[in-house]
Design an enzyme around this catalytic site. Sequence first.
Site, PDB file in Angstrom:
ATOM      1  N   ALA A   1       0.806  -1.228   0.000  1.00 15.60           N
ATOM      2  CA  ALA A   1       0.000   0.000   0.000  1.00 15.60           C
ATOM      3  C   ALA A   1       0.833   1.271   0.000  1.00 15.60           C
ATOM      4  O   ALA A   1       0.338   2.330  -0.385  1.00 15.60           O
ATOM      5  CB  ALA A   1      -0.940   0.001   1.214  1.00 15.60           C
TER       6      ALA A   1
ATOM      7  N   ILE B   1       1.123   2.818  -6.805  1.00 19.52           N
ATOM      8  CA  ILE B   1      -0.124   2.171  -7.224  1.00 19.52           C
ATOM      9  C   ILE B   1      -0.966   1.807  -6.007  1.00 19.52           C
ATOM     10  O   ILE B   1      -2.180   2.042  -5.976  1.00 19.52           O
ATOM     11  CB  ILE B   1       0.171   0.936  -8.085  1.00 19.52           C
TER      12      ILE B   1
ATOM     13  N   TYR C   1      11.037 -12.977 -12.780  1.00 21.82           N
ATOM     14  CA  TYR C   1       9.877 -12.116 -12.538  1.00 21.82           C
ATOM     15  C   TYR C   1       8.763 -12.432 -13.538  1.00 21.82           C
ATOM     16  O   TYR C   1       7.594 -12.548 -13.168  1.00 21.82           O
ATOM     17  CB  TYR C   1      10.312 -10.659 -12.669  1.00 21.82           C
TER      18      TYR C   1
END
Length: 241
Positions: A9, A13, A149
């Site tokens: 958070a 974004i 990734y």
Amino acid sequence: MNNALVTGASGAIGTEISHMLASKGFRLYLHYNTNLTAVKSLQNELKKKYEVPVFIVCADLSKAGGSEVLWNQIQSPLDVFVYNCGSAHFGLLTDFTEKSITETMQLNLLSAISLTKAIVPDMIQKKSGKIIMISSVWGEVGAACETVYSAAKGGLNTFVKALSKELAPSHIQVNGISPGVISTPMMDQFTEEEKRHLADDIPAGRFGEPREVAHAVEFLMSEKADYISGHILSINGSWFT
């Protein structure tokens, strides 16, 4: 009052997603790992602006057991779960250490699975819920020098599709969002010239904004998307379509 958890958070974004959820009156659980200053500032801002309860939870989701540490801090069943964690190690596959491979897979895929496993029983019991995974364009097309990734995010996309089938009878929607290049501090590692060249490669001619990812989350968690599940929504300005 509905409850929502946003992981990551404190990032650009995650912050936009948290603002959107708070504006709709959600009780929020904001996850962070290292940036306590940023997440505390966000908590205070959301409480003051929207007058909603906001709680901070801390866990290292790049480590095995991190999802359990996080879940033990949640006090209520969730209505919305947004998994918004991601970190990539750049380099050739042959240069990766086993530690970096393990941590990349844990953060981008395995913790998402473990945390979802803990969350879904309450959603199944009440026959409702929205699960949204923030993935990446590289999970769709793959990227050289970000092979691990890419593999993790590709696995996350498939997890979304598979889990959506499993949870559909319980009226729970599971979707993913696949951003392309988004204007976040992560892009600060590139020079202005490099960023101009990259923007020129994108048909829309610009990077996306964090709020545009939050808009997609807003749609997918709404009743307007009750018949949409197992979908990976690309947000990339027609890059890699």
